[in-house]
Scaffold this active site. Structure first.
Site, mmCIF file in Angstrom:
data_model
loop_
_atom_site.group_PDB
_atom_site.id
_atom_site.type_symbol
_atom_site.label_atom_id
_atom_site.label_comp_id
_atom_site.label_asym_id
_atom_site.label_seq_id
_atom_site.Cartn_x
_atom_site.Cartn_y
_atom_site.Cartn_z
ATOM 1 N N GLU A 1 0.815 -1.227 0.000
ATOM 2 C CA GLU A 1 0.000 0.000 0.000
ATOM 3 C C GLU A 1 0.842 1.267 0.000
ATOM 4 O O GLU A 1 0.535 2.221 -0.705
ATOM 5 C CB GLU A 1 -0.945 0.022 1.206
ATOM 6 N N HIS B 1 -9.716 -5.210 11.345
ATOM 7 C CA HIS B 1 -10.401 -5.075 10.057
ATOM 8 C C HIS B 1 -11.742 -4.377 10.186
ATOM 9 O O HIS B 1 -12.577 -4.468 9.289
ATOM 10 C CB HIS B 1 -10.636 -6.456 9.426
#
Lengths: 324, 326
Positions: A60, A129
């Site tokens: 990322e 998450h």
């Protein structure tokens, strides 16, 4: 009027913009051959090819930086984070490069980029998450932050974001991807900094956005049956913020409850509350209240997860207290 | 290649020497102004490393891009950015290259494809990959040159940027200016390998390693990597060994190294090397002294310009936070 899912609306927005402007490309993990971890980019690889729908390795920080570099020289990248949880390893690039580049370079290098992907809590995904980052990114001058609730808003705001010459943080809710809604035919744009009254009311304003509206709107419906008239204001755009829209509603109802999926401490709702007390203090008939996620990392157990999030029950209880 | 053989080669070296001398004198003036409190913030000087920036950048064409670190004065001057606007930027004046918004670490010049001036160690590496990515996307034939220090070779952004550049065969030349100290940490305490370019093997890309004390040698080696990138054969990871004669920044007295070590490296001063080569190929000392005087005057003028320039108006505080949508 067509009925589309949230993901289809996003897909339509990106596809239409990419058809018009060859400088736009979509980059991220699994956006191409897999057609998106949440299938938002379904069919786009077949339509645009590997040059413009680019699968990346898991990195990322690297591909966020690549997008920013490409934007420095005039391309208009859409960078998908599989989930916003993974944006944290790219946050240096988002804050230190994307948000500040135009300022540091005295306007020589605007960064027309959209960072988008799944955000928010829920689905029993547990602590790493399942969290909301609107407040984090809204803190940074140079960024714009959007969090649409309906497919129609998702479509209109994503198109605006892609055309904007600034870095935009576009937080989709992963539990909303399959939700359906009417999306007007033909192209339309929704301006940033414009909230939307999702339900009109007279006795109290609930200010909320994104997935938290899943609890707010049914709660308002039930309260209406009790004779309590709640106005529901969907911010949609966190930064820029529709200050006038908020104040107009507050001046009408004189009571405010802010419902957000993120944490309480330094949460964005605190900023909204500050604005209201500063600009509309005399109109308030009771203290501004907030319902947020509990001040804990997200638990996995279904009952604990449920109890940590805003809910219809919590909202109804709080509104009843405030209306008394 | 130390001694130039033809008149053309000699003139070429003279021009490179002039650029290095401009950097040296500019930086000496910056150090002085910093000591007087005229320049704020961090101020990382390039003194000692001039042959790397000048040699590498002279291998580029105008359409190529340069991405620099927080130690960006030398790279900017080598690219031909105006000393006056750079000095004014150090002073935080409205006439600065970025109107006083950036200071020492954030020089940008779009007209010269000078892409900053970045303050986070290694963070700029994936940006450079992105600029190179855009060149490949558009097929504009430009190459991106990215400078970084050996300290940056240990950060995630380096590895991610190198891997992406390798899998996409980006037109990128990565130059590690190894000056042997990441702030106060010597390389042997921080790097798993002595030569950063060895890491090229991990990404299956080309590598090169040279000493950075001879400006024309640097250019020849960088040129090979630039041509490789332009041919579409992907990135190169180079290590150019060098040394900074000052501390990490103006606030660093550099007590972590010995005087003997510094003296040893000063023997390899790239300016002295180039000067010796020029003298032995027929240039008179007085001609070089005259050049130095002209450069000193240029630098003096830039200081004077910075001193006399106005501060940015307060009304500019919010200017450029957001780009306009037109």
């Amino acid at each position: 009027m067509a009925v589309l899912t949230y993901r289809e609306a996003l897909n339509r927005a990106m596809t239409e913009e990419m058809e018009k402007d060859p400088n736009i490309f979509l980059m991220g993990e699994e956006v191409g051959h897999y057609e998106g971890a949440y299938k938002v980019s379904q069919g786009m690889l077949a339509k645009f090819g590997e040059k413009r729908i680019i699968d990346t390795p898991i990195s990322e920080n690297g591909f966020a930086g690549v997008g920013i570099g490409a934007a420095m020289v005039g391309l208009r990248p859409i960078i998908e984070f599989m989930t916003w949880n993974f944006s944290l390893v790219a946050i240096d690039q988002i804050i230190n490069s994307a948000a500040k580049m135009n300022y540091m370079s005295a306007g020589q290098f605007p960064i027309p980029i959209v960072f988008r992907g799944a955000g928010g809590a829920g689905g029993r995904l547990a602590a790493q998450h399942s969290q909301s980052f609107e407040s984090w990114y809204a803190h940074i001058p140079g960024l714009k932050v959007l969090a649409p609730y309906t497919p129609s808003d998702a479509y209109g705001l994503l198109k605006t974001s892609i055309r904007d010459n600034n870095p935009t943080i576009f937080i989709e809710s992963e539990v909303l991807y399959g939700s359906k809604g009417e999306v007007p035919e033909g192209e339309f744009l929704i301006p940033m900094g414009k909230s939307d009254i999702k339900r009109e009311g007279t006795q109290l304003t609930i200010i909320s956005w994104s997935r938290a509206l899943m609890y707010v709107l049914p709660a308002a419906e039930k309260l209406a049956k009790e004779g309590i008239s709640v106005e529901v204001l969907d911010l949609r755009s966190i930064r820029p913020l529709d200050e006038e829209g908020i104040l107009t509603s507050v001046r009408k109802t004189n009571k405010v409850l802010i419902v957000e999926e993120g944490w309480n401490v330094a949460g964005f709702g605190a900023q909204v509350a500050y604005l209201i007390q500063k600009e509309a203090f005399d109109y308030l008939d009771s203290p501004i209240e907030r319902i947020t996620q509990e001040d804990v990392p997200m638990p996995y157990a279904a009952n604990l997860e449920r109890s940590s999030l805003p809910s219809e029950e919590k909202i109804i209880k709080k509104v009843r207290e405030m209306i008394k | 290649m130390s001694q130039p053989k033809t008149k053309k080669e000699t003139e070429d070296l003279l021009e490179l020497y002039r650029q290095m001398l401009l950097i040296r004198r500019f930086e000496e003036a910056s150090a002085k102004a910093y000591s007087m409190g005229k320049i704020g913030g961090f101020c990382h000087l390039y003194i000692g490393q001039e042959a790397v920036g000048v040699g590498a950048i002279s291998a580029l064409e105008q359409k190529d891009y340069i991405v620099s670190t927080y130690r960006d004065h030398g790279h900017a001057l080598a690219r031909g950015l105006e000393p006056k606007s750079l000095m004014a930027e150090l002073y935080g004046k409205k006439t600065g290259i970025v109107s006083g918004n950036g200071g020492s670490m954030h020089f940008f010049d779009k007209k010269k494809n000078f892409m900053g001036g970045h303050g986070i160690v290694g963070g700029h590496i994936s940006l450079a990959a992105g600029i190179a990515y855009a060149s490949k996307y558009r097929g504009d034939g430009a190459v991106t040159l990215c400078f970084f220090g050996e300290g940056a070779a240990n950060i995630g952004s380096f590895h991610e940027g190198m891997n992406l550049a390798a899998i996409w065969k980006l037109p990128l030349v990565m130059i590690c200016e190894n000056n042997h100290y990441a702030m106060g940490t010597p390389e042997y305490r921080a790097l798993s390998v002595k030569d950063v370019s060895v890491r090229a093997a991990a990404y299956d890309i080309a590598r090169d390693h040279i000493e950075g004390d001879e400006v024309r040698k640097v250019r020849e080696h960088v040129r090979v990597a630039v041509e490789r990138a332009r041919r579409g054969e992907g990135p190169t990871l180079m290590e150019i060994s060098t040394y900074r004669f000052r501390g990490h920044s103006m606030s660093d007295p550099a007590k972590y190294r010995t005087k003997e070590e510094l003296d040893k490296y000063k023997q390899g001063d790239p300016l002295i090397k180039a000067e010796k080569d020029l003298l032995s190929s027929g240039w008179a000392q007085e001609e070089l002294t005259k050049m130095d005087e002209i450069i000193l005057k240029t630098v003096e003028e830039s200081v004077d310009f910075a001193e006399k320039s106005e501060e940015p108006p307060l009304g500019w505080l919010y200017k450029h936070v957001y780009a306009e949508n037109v």
